[in-house]
Design an enzyme around this catalytic site. Structure first.
Site, PDB file in Angstrom:
ATOM      1  N   ILE A  64       0.902  -1.068   0.092  1.00 32.43           N
ATOM      2  CA  ILE A  64       0.066   0.029  -0.085  1.00 32.43           C
ATOM      3  C   ILE A  64       0.874   1.144  -0.017  1.00 32.43           C
ATOM      4  O   ILE A  64       1.021   1.932   1.070  1.00 32.43           O
ATOM      5  CB  ILE A  64      -0.888   0.113   1.257  1.00 32.43           C
ATOM      6  CG1 ILE A  64      -1.974  -1.183   1.364  1.00 32.43           C
ATOM      7  CG2 ILE A  64      -1.910   1.155   1.063  1.00 32.43           C
ATOM      8  CD1 ILE A  64      -2.535  -1.467   2.557  1.00 32.43           C
ATOM      9  N   PRO A  65       1.603   1.609  -1.056  1.00 35.15           N
ATOM     10  CA  PRO A  65       2.430   2.891  -1.161  1.00 35.15           C
ATOM     11  C   PRO A  65       1.663   3.915  -1.113  1.00 35.15           C
ATOM     12  O   PRO A  65       0.363   3.873  -1.561  1.00 35.15           O
ATOM     13  CB  PRO A  65       3.165   2.687  -2.656  1.00 35.15           C
ATOM     14  CG  PRO A  65       2.126   1.499  -3.420  1.00 35.15           C
ATOM     15  CD  PRO A  65       1.420   0.845  -2.313  1.00 35.15           C
ATOM     16  N   HIS A  66       1.915   5.185  -0.374  1.00 37.90           N
ATOM     17  CA  HIS A  66       1.117   6.166  -0.353  1.00 37.90           C
ATOM     18  C   HIS A  66       2.073   7.364  -0.139  1.00 37.90           C
ATOM     19  O   HIS A  66       3.185   7.141   0.095  1.00 37.90           O
ATOM     20  CB  HIS A  66       0.238   6.051   0.846  1.00 37.90           C
ATOM     21  CG  HIS A  66       0.968   5.700   2.205  1.00 37.90           C
ATOM     22  ND1 HIS A  66       1.525   4.350   2.453  1.00 37.90           N
ATOM     23  CD2 HIS A  66       1.351   6.283   3.204  1.00 37.90           C
ATOM     24  CE1 HIS A  66       1.995   4.366   3.624  1.00 37.90           C
ATOM     25  NE2 HIS A  66       2.076   5.660   4.190  1.00 37.90           N
ATOM     26  N   GLY A  67       1.335   8.441  -0.348  1.00 39.26           N
ATOM     27  CA  GLY A  67       2.186   9.710  -0.375  1.00 39.26           C
ATOM     28  C   GLY A  67       1.165  10.793   0.010  1.00 39.26           C
ATOM     29  O   GLY A  67       0.148  10.931  -0.501  1.00 39.26           O
ATOM     30  N   ILE A 102      -2.239   4.983  -2.444  1.00 39.90           N
ATOM     31  CA  ILE A 102      -3.090   6.211  -2.133  1.00 39.90           C
ATOM     32  C   ILE A 102      -2.216   7.475  -1.829  1.00 39.90           C
ATOM     33  O   ILE A 102      -1.280   7.443  -1.519  1.00 39.90           O
ATOM     34  CB  ILE A 102      -3.463   5.784  -0.558  1.00 39.90           C
ATOM     35  CG1 ILE A 102      -4.510   4.484  -0.726  1.00 39.90           C
ATOM     36  CG2 ILE A 102      -4.292   6.840  -0.046  1.00 39.90           C
ATOM     37  CD1 ILE A 102      -4.915   4.002   0.724  1.00 39.90           C
TER      38      ILE A 102
END
Length: 154
Positions: A64-67, A102
């Protein structure tokens, strides 16, 4: 928050072609750029910055990569299934084949955490995950996600 609050039919990809973690983040960034209007490079840089803090690979083939991005006007997600799993540096060492990216505005506060929790809860459902892994069509993949009509509590 529902998974469909994060992804739309245009932000689902049943056949990501990436062969490395970096390439996967680039592919996700390009997809996200088309739906949120920010440059893919800014998105990629935000994702890479977060990955430097520690892998967002949560285990069992899922990431779940996110920034957070200052110029973002809302919360955006991209869900994808990879044709071939890639090493993502997950704690369990398992390569990743499902990814739920996300992006949130810098000022999103608790909404960022709610979005992450929503994605994580959806991807804890083993039956759903198995079905997602077996789906090779974008529309069918989105339909599976959309069936999660019940909101997840924060």
């Amino acid at each position: 928050m529902r998974p469909t609050d994060l992804v739309s039919p245009d932000s689902v990809c049943a056949s990501l072609k990436a062969t490395t973690k970096k390439h996967l983040l680039q592919e996700l960034s390009e997809k996200a750029a088309k739906i949120c209007g920010l440059p893919a490079r800014e998105i990629f840089d935000a994702l890479l910055h977060r990955e430097r803090l520690g892998s967002t690979g949560i285990g069992e083939g899922i990431a779940i990569p996110h920034g957070k991005l200052a110029k973002l006007k809302g919360i955006y997600g991209v869900f994808g299934r990879l044709d071939r799993p890639v090493d993502f540096g997950s704690l369990d060492g398992a390569p990743v084949d499902l990814v739920f990216m996300i992006l949130t505005p810098e000022s999103s506060g608790a909404d960022h955490l709610k979005a992450l929790a929503c994605a994580a809860r959806m991807l804890r459902e083993q039956g759903l995950v198995a079905t997602l892994r077996g789906t090779r069509d974008d529309d069918a993949l989105y339909s599976l996600i959309a069936q999660r009509s019940k909101p997840f509590a924060a």
